[in-house]
Design a protein around this motif. Structure first.
Motif, short mmCIF file in Angstrom:
data_model
loop_
_atom_site.label_atom_id
_atom_site.label_comp_id
_atom_site.label_asym_id
_atom_site.label_seq_id
_atom_site.Cartn_x
_atom_site.Cartn_y
_atom_site.Cartn_z
N TYR A 62 -3.55 17.84 -17.07
CA TYR A 62 -4.07 16.52 -17.44
C TYR A 62 -2.91 15.72 -18.00
N ASP A 63 -2.37 14.82 -17.17
CA ASP A 63 -1.13 14.14 -17.54
C ASP A 63 -1.04 12.79 -16.85
N ARG A 64 -0.04 12.01 -17.29
CA ARG A 64 0.32 10.80 -16.57
C ARG A 64 0.79 11.18 -15.16
N PRO A 65 0.59 10.27 -14.18
CA PRO A 65 0.97 10.61 -12.81
C PRO A 65 2.42 11.09 -12.67
N LEU A 117 3.48 14.85 -11.23
CA LEU A 117 4.31 15.00 -10.03
C LEU A 117 5.67 15.61 -10.35
N GLY A 118 6.22 15.25 -11.51
CA GLY A 118 7.56 15.68 -11.83
C GLY A 118 7.64 17.02 -12.52
N ALA A 119 6.56 17.43 -13.19
CA ALA A 119 6.58 18.70 -13.92
C ALA A 119 5.25 19.42 -13.75
N PRO A 120 4.98 19.93 -12.54
CA PRO A 120 3.71 20.67 -12.31
C PRO A 120 3.58 21.83 -13.28
N ARG A 162 1.62 22.69 -8.33
CA ARG A 162 2.77 22.45 -7.47
C ARG A 162 2.35 22.43 -6.00
N GLU A 163 1.49 23.35 -5.63
CA GLU A 163 1.02 23.39 -4.24
C GLU A 163 0.13 22.20 -3.93
N PHE A 164 -0.71 21.81 -4.89
CA PHE A 164 -1.65 20.71 -4.63
C PHE A 164 -0.91 19.39 -4.44
N VAL A 165 0.08 19.12 -5.28
CA VAL A 165 0.77 17.83 -5.17
C VAL A 165 1.73 17.80 -3.99
N LEU A 206 16.10 10.53 -9.56
CA LEU A 206 14.83 10.21 -10.23
C LEU A 206 13.67 10.98 -9.62
N GLY A 207 13.69 11.14 -8.31
CA GLY A 207 12.62 11.86 -7.63
C GLY A 207 12.63 13.35 -7.91
#
Length: 330
Positions: A235-238, A242-245, A251-254, A327-328
């Motif tokens: 439960y986090d900011r988008p 995305l950056g820290a699963p 990790r697999e879902f995103v 950044l990505g």
């Protein structure tokens, strides 16, 4: 879209927080749709519930307005435990929007929007004024669309009317279940843009269910990713999701392209800029605070290795392709 009765007819309702405290849903056949879920939605925040099919996200949404009764746990609207109040009274404070519109086909747009205020005993003048305000708010001219019938509207226009109807009595909470999934991708993108503009004006507490990760990233202040049984994986900011699963499941879902998605919610700040280059370099320009994704798109379109970043139409620095890729990967 469809909507349950909301509000009381008094203007100026503030948004309310939602707290899920160990809520559970077990069906008589033993199926556990939601084993135990706790999370908090701040007042005025837009939270997206997402996860694979059967993870319980729509069940959670319907427990909030008690279309489905929880088996256990508490649900707080502000400081009030709504599992202990009359469900009909509760739904008069909550707007509910679903994907298939559900407008009354033989009633005009303005009559559809005024449904809940009429049930609550508002005067004809109050209903007329409120209907006009809301149609303008969702981008529909009351003079042009108010007297039309649902079959005379496009799918996107019907969705807008559904949102207007949900907001008619000024609910403290808005629940949305796959609200944009029934329209084509181009219309969906336009509706999402319009909805973000609308939320910036009304600042309602919104819980939105979607199966579309890109939609979740674009709309959500925070994203709650659920797995089977309503288990909260993260439960986090988008950008954080995305950056820290938080787990292999997340990790697999995103997905492997989460870095690209993350760029869409990463603003270009001064801290990542190099000094401005010679104007004769003729690089594409992007605004300070715009997304890193848009900056990368400008580079790829022009074939340039960098973009000029501007503020008030003046260059403040240069963003390179290598820095965007960094950044990505953060």
């Amino acid at each position: 879209m469809d909507v349950t009765p909301v509000g009381t007819g008094d203007a100026g309702h503030s948004a309310a927080s939602i707290t899920l405290d160990g809520i559970r849903k077990r069906y008589p056949d033993g199926t556990e749709a939601v084993r135990e879920l706790s999370l908090e939605v701040k007042a005025g925040e837009l939270v997206v519930l997402i996860g694979p099919s059967g993870c319980g996200k729509s069940t959670v949404l319907r427990m909030v307005n008690r279309l489905i009764e929880p088996t256990g746990g508490r649900i707080l609207l502000g400081d009030e435990d709504i599992t202990r109040v009359d469900p009909v009274r509760l739904r008069r404070r909550i707007g509910y929007v679903i994907q298939n519109v559900g407008l009354f086909p033989h009633q005009t747009v303005e009559t559809n929007v005024g449904t809940v205020p009429r049930l609550l005993g508002w005067s004809k003048e109050q209903i007329r004024r409120r209907t006009g305000e809301l149609l303008e708010l969702v981008g529909l001219d009351p003079a042009q669309f108010g007297r039309r019938y649902p079959h005379e509207l496009s799918g996107g226009q019907r969705q807008r009317v559904g949102v207007a109807r949900a907001l008619a009595a000024d609910p403290v909470v808005l629940l949305m279940d796959e609200p944009f999934s029934a329209v084509d991708p181009i219309v969906r993108t336009r509706l999402q843009e319009e909805f973000l503009r609308l939320q910036a004006e009304v600042r309602k507490t919104i819980v939105l269910v979607t199966h579309d990760l890109d939609e979740a990233v674009r709309l959500g202040d925070r994203i709650a990713l659920l797995s089977q049984g309503g288990h909260l994986e993260q439960y986090d900011r988008p950008a954080v999701l995305l950056g820290a699963p938080a787990s292999p499941f997340v990790r697999e879902f995103v997905g492997a392209d989460r870095g690209i998605r993350r760029l869409a919610v990463t603003p270009v700040g001064r801290d990542v800029l190099d000094p401005p280059v010679d104007p004769a370099a003729d690089l594409p320009a992007v605004p300070l605070g715009g997304s890193a994704y848009d900056a990368l798109a400008a580079m790829l379109t022009s074939g340039a290795e960098a973009v000029v970043v501007t503020a008030d139409d003046r260059p403040v620095g240069t963003l390179t392709r290598a820095r965007v890729l960094e950044l990505g990967q953060r």
